[in-house]
Design a protein around this motif. Structure first.
Motif, PDB file in Angstrom:
ATOM      1  N   VAL A  13       0.742  -1.195  -0.039  1.00 42.52           N
ATOM      2  CA  VAL A  13       0.095   0.049   0.075  1.00 42.52           C
ATOM      3  C   VAL A  13       0.579   1.284   0.029  1.00 42.52           C
ATOM      4  O   VAL A  13       0.532   2.359  -0.736  1.00 42.52           O
ATOM      5  CB  VAL A  13      -1.149  -0.089   1.086  1.00 42.52           C
ATOM      6  CG1 VAL A  13      -0.497  -0.099   2.428  1.00 42.52           C
ATOM      7  CG2 VAL A  13      -2.011   1.036   1.044  1.00 42.52           C
ATOM      8  N   THR A  14       2.024   1.222   0.677  1.00 39.80           N
ATOM      9  CA  THR A  14       3.061   2.583   0.591  1.00 39.80           C
ATOM     10  C   THR A  14       3.366   2.434  -0.720  1.00 39.80           C
ATOM     11  O   THR A  14       3.756   3.844  -1.183  1.00 39.80           O
ATOM     12  CB  THR A  14       3.874   2.401   1.819  1.00 39.80           C
ATOM     13  OG1 THR A  14       4.549   1.135   1.890  1.00 39.80           O
ATOM     14  CG2 THR A  14       3.330   2.551   3.283  1.00 39.80           C
ATOM     15  N   ALA A  15       3.960   1.381  -1.207  1.00 38.73           N
ATOM     16  CA  ALA A  15       4.378   1.477  -2.469  1.00 38.73           C
ATOM     17  C   ALA A  15       3.573   2.013  -3.715  1.00 38.73           C
ATOM     18  O   ALA A  15       3.745   3.078  -4.187  1.00 38.73           O
ATOM     19  CB  ALA A  15       5.021   0.010  -3.157  1.00 38.73           C
ATOM     20  N   ALA A  16       2.026   1.669  -3.700  1.00 38.57           N
ATOM     21  CA  ALA A  16       1.170   2.227  -4.430  1.00 38.57           C
ATOM     22  C   ALA A  16       1.016   3.639  -4.065  1.00 38.57           C
ATOM     23  O   ALA A  16       1.043   4.630  -5.329  1.00 38.57           O
ATOM     24  CB  ALA A  16      -0.047   1.180  -4.325  1.00 38.57           C
ATOM     25  N   GLY A  17       1.165   3.997  -2.780  1.00 38.76           N
ATOM     26  CA  GLY A  17       0.945   5.508  -2.440  1.00 38.76           C
ATOM     27  C   GLY A  17       2.237   6.414  -3.105  1.00 38.76           C
ATOM     28  O   GLY A  17       1.891   7.514  -3.815  1.00 38.76           O
ATOM     29  N   PHE A  18       3.507   5.949  -3.149  1.00 37.26           N
ATOM     30  CA  PHE A  18       4.585   6.451  -3.689  1.00 37.26           C
ATOM     31  C   PHE A  18       4.454   6.496  -5.166  1.00 37.26           C
ATOM     32  O   PHE A  18       4.758   7.631  -5.902  1.00 37.26           O
ATOM     33  CB  PHE A  18       5.864   5.676  -3.398  1.00 37.26           C
ATOM     34  CG  PHE A  18       6.289   6.047  -2.060  1.00 37.26           C
ATOM     35  CD1 PHE A  18       6.625   7.162  -1.749  1.00 37.26           C
ATOM     36  CD2 PHE A  18       6.666   4.966  -1.093  1.00 37.26           C
ATOM     37  CE1 PHE A  18       7.207   7.693  -0.219  1.00 37.26           C
ATOM     38  CE2 PHE A  18       7.070   5.342   0.205  1.00 37.26           C
ATOM     39  CZ  PHE A  18       7.393   6.599   0.642  1.00 37.26           C
ATOM     40  N   GLY A  19       3.905   5.533  -5.781  1.00 39.19           N
ATOM     41  CA  GLY A  19       3.786   5.475  -7.247  1.00 39.19           C
ATOM     42  C   GLY A  19       2.561   6.693  -7.844  1.00 39.19           C
ATOM     43  O   GLY A  19       2.891   7.209  -8.603  1.00 39.19           O
ATOM     44  N   CYS A  20       1.712   6.852  -7.039  1.00 38.65           N
ATOM     45  CA  CYS A  20       0.824   7.904  -7.130  1.00 38.65           C
ATOM     46  C   CYS A  20       1.526   9.390  -7.030  1.00 38.65           C
ATOM     47  O   CYS A  20       1.461  10.037  -7.665  1.00 38.65           O
ATOM     48  CB  CYS A  20      -0.392   7.813  -6.069  1.00 38.65           C
ATOM     49  SG  CYS A  20      -1.187   9.340  -5.748  1.00 38.65           S
ATOM     50  N   MET A  21       2.075   9.491  -6.212  1.00 45.43           N
ATOM     51  CA  MET A  21       3.130  10.782  -5.701  1.00 45.43           C
ATOM     52  C   MET A  21       3.838  11.111  -7.017  1.00 45.43           C
ATOM     53  O   MET A  21       3.953  12.113  -7.449  1.00 45.43           O
ATOM     54  CB  MET A  21       3.539  10.671  -4.426  1.00 45.43           C
ATOM     55  CG  MET A  21       2.920  10.738  -3.067  1.00 45.43           C
ATOM     56  SD  MET A  21       3.806   9.858  -1.586  1.00 45.43           S
ATOM     57  CE  MET A  21       5.417  11.039  -1.551  1.00 45.43           C
ATOM     58  N   ALA A  22       4.652   9.791  -7.272  1.00 43.58           N
ATOM     59  CA  ALA A  22       5.726  10.320  -8.361  1.00 43.58           C
ATOM     60  C   ALA A  22       5.005  10.416  -9.855  1.00 43.58           C
ATOM     61  O   ALA A  22       5.272  11.572 -10.386  1.00 43.58           O
ATOM     62  CB  ALA A  22       6.441   8.937  -8.949  1.00 43.58           C
TER      63      ALA A  22
END
Length: 313
Positions: free
Chosen positions: A289-298
């Protein structure tokens, strides 16, 4: 530069939760997007069985199914995906050049989401018995070790979590740790120490793995006395951390002393126009879930950066 079949607004390198989420957001923003999946399309979750803590799935979802859903979602919005591996990059000038085994591509912006891989002990027998008693993922392989004596190497949260999980299947679970106390969080350590099926070998390291067609024994060395002892084990689970998959970027981008991507201003790397997301820089949380969040941010950072480049502030 004129558009060619091998040029994209954004190239995303890697295809776990970070890469696919970045693909969903960038392609939905009407950018032309190519995801280069890497050697394990879907990343670490492809070797995970049930994922119970990803929001939105109250009864859990299998890791590979979650990744296929994300892949299809990215494709639905127009992202192209190639199952290939990046072997060379040139970030010295824009458009950036990305070379895979099969092709060379160019992009105005790049998102790196190559994740991290389990760290290996680097001892005799480890590679030989990979898939035949040596594992790096308890949730994937635990059921194969019913009734066996199992060894877990490590002393952090991951090792303790894996050991606790493995007590469901193994006859006994022995944690081999090079220190004299666990590094895991207090609540997890207490749970493991109170579990009658978990034994401990403190101040110890595994020096050898032996067997016939599969693992049958593990040699442990006491780091204080130097004494070695061989113990019966049907399986060994290695839980000593991860190595970021950044070798191809060494010399092109700033990495820390452990090889993780160094970021500034949220998701930006040391090269303007190159961004990073997920376990490739995050060694603290390492969750889907945090990886997905970072993907959204990037993806949002890339969209804004490209807009600034093309239309000014």
């Amino acid at each position: 530069m004129s558009e060619t079949s091998n040029h994209r607004d954004v190239i995303i390198i890697g295809s776990g939760p970070a890469g696919y989420t970045a693909g969903i957001y960038t392609s939905r923003a009407r950018l032309s997007v190519l995801i280069i999946s890497g050697t394990l399309p879907g990343g670490q979750l492809m070797t995970t069985s049930e994922v119970e803590n990803y929001p939105g799935f109250p009864t859990g979802i299998f890791g590979p199914e979650l990744m296929m859903n994300m892949r299809q979602q990215a494709e639905r919005f127009g992202a192209a995906i190639v199952d290939d591996e990046v072997i060379k990059v040139d970030f010295k000038k824009r458009p950036f050049t990305i070379t895979t085994h099969a092709e060379t591509y160019t992009a105005d912006a790049v998102i790196i989401a190559t994740g991290a891989s389990p760290r290996k002990i680097g001892i005799s027998g480890e590679q030989k018995y990979g898939g035949r008693g040596v594992s790096y993922c308890a949730t994937c392989d635990g059921p194969f070790f019913r009734g066996e004596d199992i060894v877990v190497v490590g002393g952090g949260d991951t090792a303790v979590e894996e050991a606790t999980f493995l007590t469901k299947f193994g006859k006994s679970v022995r944690i081999v740790h090079r220190r004299d106390s666990l590094r895991a969080s207090k609540i997890m350590a207490e749970k493991a120490l109170a579990n009658p099926k978990i034994k401990f070998s403190w101040n110890s390291v595994v020096t050898d793995i032996t067997g016939d067609k599969k693992v049958s024994a593990v040699t442990i060395k006491d780091t204080n006395t130097g004494k070695e002892s061989k113990i019966t084990a049907g399986g060994i689970f290695v839980a000593i951390g991860h190595e970021p998959n950044t070798a191809v970027f060494r010399g092109h981008l700033d990495l820390d002393d452990k090889g993780y991507m160094v970021l500034k201003d949220h998701t930006r790397t040391s090269v303007e126009g190159v961004f990073a997301a997920g376990d490739v820089h995050d060694h603290r949380y390492r969750q889907a879930v945090t990886a997905a969040g970072f993907g959204c941010m990037a993806a949002i950072d890339v969209e804004r950066w490209l807009s600034e480049q093309r239309h000014g502030n």
